[in-house]
Design a protein around this motif. Structure first.
Motif, PDB file in Angstrom:
ATOM      1  N   PRO A  50       0.831  -1.204   0.000  1.00  0.00           N
ATOM      2  CA  PRO A  50       0.000   0.000   0.000  1.00  0.00           C
ATOM      3  C   PRO A  50       0.869   1.260   0.000  1.00  0.00           C
ATOM      4  O   PRO A  50       1.953   1.269   0.565  1.00  0.00           O
ATOM      5  N   VAL A  51       0.376   2.303  -0.639  1.00  0.00           N
ATOM      6  CA  VAL A  51       1.057   3.600  -0.657  1.00  0.00           C
ATOM      7  C   VAL A  51       0.134   4.599   0.020  1.00  0.00           C
ATOM      8  O   VAL A  51      -1.054   4.663  -0.272  1.00  0.00           O
ATOM      9  N   ILE A  52       0.701   5.380   0.964  1.00  0.00           N
ATOM     10  CA  ILE A  52      -0.095   6.399   1.655  1.00  0.00           C
ATOM     11  C   ILE A  52       0.604   7.743   1.514  1.00  0.00           C
ATOM     12  O   ILE A  52       1.808   7.805   1.296  1.00  0.00           O
ATOM     13  N   GLU A  53      -0.190   8.810   1.641  1.00  0.00           N
ATOM     14  CA  GLU A  53       0.361  10.161   1.696  1.00  0.00           C
ATOM     15  C   GLU A  53       0.390  10.583   3.145  1.00  0.00           C
ATOM     16  O   GLU A  53      -0.594  10.439   3.861  1.00  0.00           O
ATOM     17  N   LEU A  54       1.538  11.093   3.584  1.00  0.00           N
ATOM     18  CA  LEU A  54       1.697  11.449   4.977  1.00  0.00           C
ATOM     19  C   LEU A  54       2.725  12.556   5.092  1.00  0.00           C
ATOM     20  O   LEU A  54       3.804  12.471   4.512  1.00  0.00           O
ATOM     21  N   ASN A  55       2.400  13.606   5.821  1.00  0.00           N
ATOM     22  CA  ASN A  55       3.337  14.687   6.081  1.00  0.00           C
ATOM     23  C   ASN A  55       3.920  14.462   7.469  1.00  0.00           C
ATOM     24  O   ASN A  55       3.246  14.661   8.471  1.00  0.00           O
ATOM     25  N   PRO A  65       4.959   0.693  20.239  1.00  0.00           N
ATOM     26  CA  PRO A  65       5.398  -0.483  19.482  1.00  0.00           C
ATOM     27  C   PRO A  65       5.222  -0.252  17.977  1.00  0.00           C
ATOM     28  O   PRO A  65       4.282   0.399  17.544  1.00  0.00           O
ATOM     29  N   VAL A  66       6.150  -0.783  17.190  1.00  0.00           N
ATOM     30  CA  VAL A  66       6.116  -0.589  15.747  1.00  0.00           C
ATOM     31  C   VAL A  66       5.099  -1.541  15.133  1.00  0.00           C
ATOM     32  O   VAL A  66       5.187  -2.746  15.295  1.00  0.00           O
ATOM     33  N   LYS A  67       4.103  -0.985  14.426  1.00  0.00           N
ATOM     34  CA  LYS A  67       3.090  -1.789  13.755  1.00  0.00           C
ATOM     35  C   LYS A  67       3.359  -1.835  12.247  1.00  0.00           C
ATOM     36  O   LYS A  67       3.158  -2.861  11.623  1.00  0.00           O
ATOM     37  N   TYR A  68       3.795  -0.698  11.679  1.00  0.00           N
ATOM     38  CA  TYR A  68       4.084  -0.609  10.245  1.00  0.00           C
ATOM     39  C   TYR A  68       5.399   0.132  10.036  1.00  0.00           C
ATOM     40  O   TYR A  68       5.745   1.025  10.787  1.00  0.00           O
ATOM     41  N   TRP A  69       6.115  -0.244   8.987  1.00  0.00           N
ATOM     42  CA  TRP A  69       7.297   0.480   8.553  1.00  0.00           C
ATOM     43  C   TRP A  69       6.903   1.335   7.360  1.00  0.00           C
ATOM     44  O   TRP A  69       6.179   0.890   6.479  1.00  0.00           O
ATOM     45  N   LEU A  70       7.378   2.574   7.325  1.00  0.00           N
ATOM     46  CA  LEU A  70       7.126   3.477   6.205  1.00  0.00           C
ATOM     47  C   LEU A  70       8.406   3.597   5.383  1.00  0.00           C
ATOM     48  O   LEU A  70       9.434   4.021   5.886  1.00  0.00           O
ATOM     49  N   ILE A  71       8.337   3.220   4.125  1.00  0.00           N
ATOM     50  CA  ILE A  71       9.476   3.284   3.219  1.00  0.00           C
ATOM     51  C   ILE A  71       9.222   4.435   2.239  1.00  0.00           C
ATOM     52  O   ILE A  71       8.220   4.423   1.528  1.00  0.00           O
ATOM     53  N   PRO A  72      10.099   5.459   2.201  1.00  0.00           N
ATOM     54  CA  PRO A  72       9.860   6.610   1.320  1.00  0.00           C
ATOM     55  C   PRO A  72       9.758   6.207  -0.149  1.00  0.00           C
ATOM     56  O   PRO A  72      10.542   5.408  -0.641  1.00  0.00           O
ATOM     57  N   LEU A  73       8.777   6.784  -0.832  1.00  0.00           N
ATOM     58  CA  LEU A  73       8.572   6.546  -2.261  1.00  0.00           C
ATOM     59  C   LEU A  73       8.822   7.834  -3.029  1.00  0.00           C
ATOM     60  O   LEU A  73       9.678   7.904  -3.890  1.00  0.00           O
ATOM     61  N   LYS A  74       8.054   8.862  -2.725  1.00  0.00           N
ATOM     62  CA  LYS A  74       8.196  10.202  -3.297  1.00  0.00           C
ATOM     63  C   LYS A  74       7.973  11.178  -2.158  1.00  0.00           C
ATOM     64  O   LYS A  74       7.769  10.772  -1.024  1.00  0.00           O
ATOM     65  N   LYS A  75       7.966  12.452  -2.463  1.00  0.00           N
ATOM     66  CA  LYS A  75       7.728  13.449  -1.427  1.00  0.00           C
ATOM     67  C   LYS A  75       6.357  13.213  -0.788  1.00  0.00           C
ATOM     68  O   LYS A  75       5.336  13.221  -1.478  1.00  0.00           O
ATOM     69  N   ASN A  76       6.338  12.997   0.507  1.00  0.00           N
ATOM     70  CA  ASN A  76       5.135  12.763   1.315  1.00  0.00           C
ATOM     71  C   ASN A  76       4.365  11.505   0.927  1.00  0.00           C
ATOM     72  O   ASN A  76       3.210  11.359   1.287  1.00  0.00           O
ATOM     73  N   LYS A  77       4.973  10.576   0.181  1.00  0.00           N
ATOM     74  CA  LYS A  77       4.344   9.300  -0.149  1.00  0.00           C
ATOM     75  C   LYS A  77       5.245   8.178   0.332  1.00  0.00           C
ATOM     76  O   LYS A  77       6.462   8.238   0.160  1.00  0.00           O
ATOM     77  N   TYR A  78       4.633   7.168   0.933  1.00  0.00           N
ATOM     78  CA  TYR A  78       5.393   6.081   1.546  1.00  0.00           C
ATOM     79  C   TYR A  78       4.749   4.738   1.237  1.00  0.00           C
ATOM     80  O   TYR A  78       3.530   4.617   1.195  1.00  0.00           O
ATOM     81  N   TYR A  79       5.602   3.720   1.053  1.00  0.00           N
ATOM     82  CA  TYR A  79       5.114   2.345   1.047  1.00  0.00           C
ATOM     83  C   TYR A  79       4.878   1.968   2.501  1.00  0.00           C
ATOM     84  O   TYR A  79       5.627   2.374   3.387  1.00  0.00           O
ATOM     85  N   VAL A  80       3.881   1.153   2.756  1.00  0.00           N
ATOM     86  CA  VAL A  80       3.596   0.681   4.096  1.00  0.00           C
ATOM     87  C   VAL A  80       3.864  -0.812   4.149  1.00  0.00           C
ATOM     88  O   VAL A  80       3.299  -1.575   3.370  1.00  0.00           O
ATOM     89  N   ILE A  81       4.736  -1.215   5.065  1.00  0.00           N
ATOM     90  CA  ILE A  81       5.062  -2.625   5.226  1.00  0.00           C
ATOM     91  C   ILE A  81       4.748  -3.008   6.667  1.00  0.00           C
ATOM     92  O   ILE A  81       5.190  -2.345   7.601  1.00  0.00           O
TER      93      ILE A  81
END
Length: 85
Positions: A50-55, A65-81
């Motif tokens: 999934p890709v989300i927009e997040l500032n 506790p860590v539930k999801y990892w956010l991997i940068p995709l583009k500016k303010n967009k992240y893959y969610v793992i």
């Protein structure tokens, strides 16, 4: 009855769950329906996180506790793992 037959990783249900947790409901509904419609023999499938927009500038960090990892995709967009616990 049919077992684990999703053509994507993460599965369509896990993808939808993540979208509804991290996106606004309308966008989550639209991308979830799109994902479910492409889960058939006409599409290749594969890994589709999934890709989300997040500032992240306005977020205050706490020790949680860590539930999801956010991997940068583009500016303010992240893959969610999903983090395995």
């Amino acid at each position: 009855m049919l077992g684990n037959n999703c053509r994507y990783y993460p599965s369509c249900s896990e993808y939808s769950k993540i979208q509804f947790e991290l996106n606004n409901p309308l966008k989550a509904f639209i991308v979830s329906i799109k994902r479910i419609l492409t889960c058939n023999q006409l599409f290749k499938g594969g890994i589709d996180y999934p890709v989300i927009e997040l500032n992240l500038k306005n977020i205050k960090y706490k020790k949680l506790p860590v539930k999801y990892w956010l991997i940068p995709l583009k500016k303010n967009k992240y893959y969610v793992i999903k983090a395995e616990v």
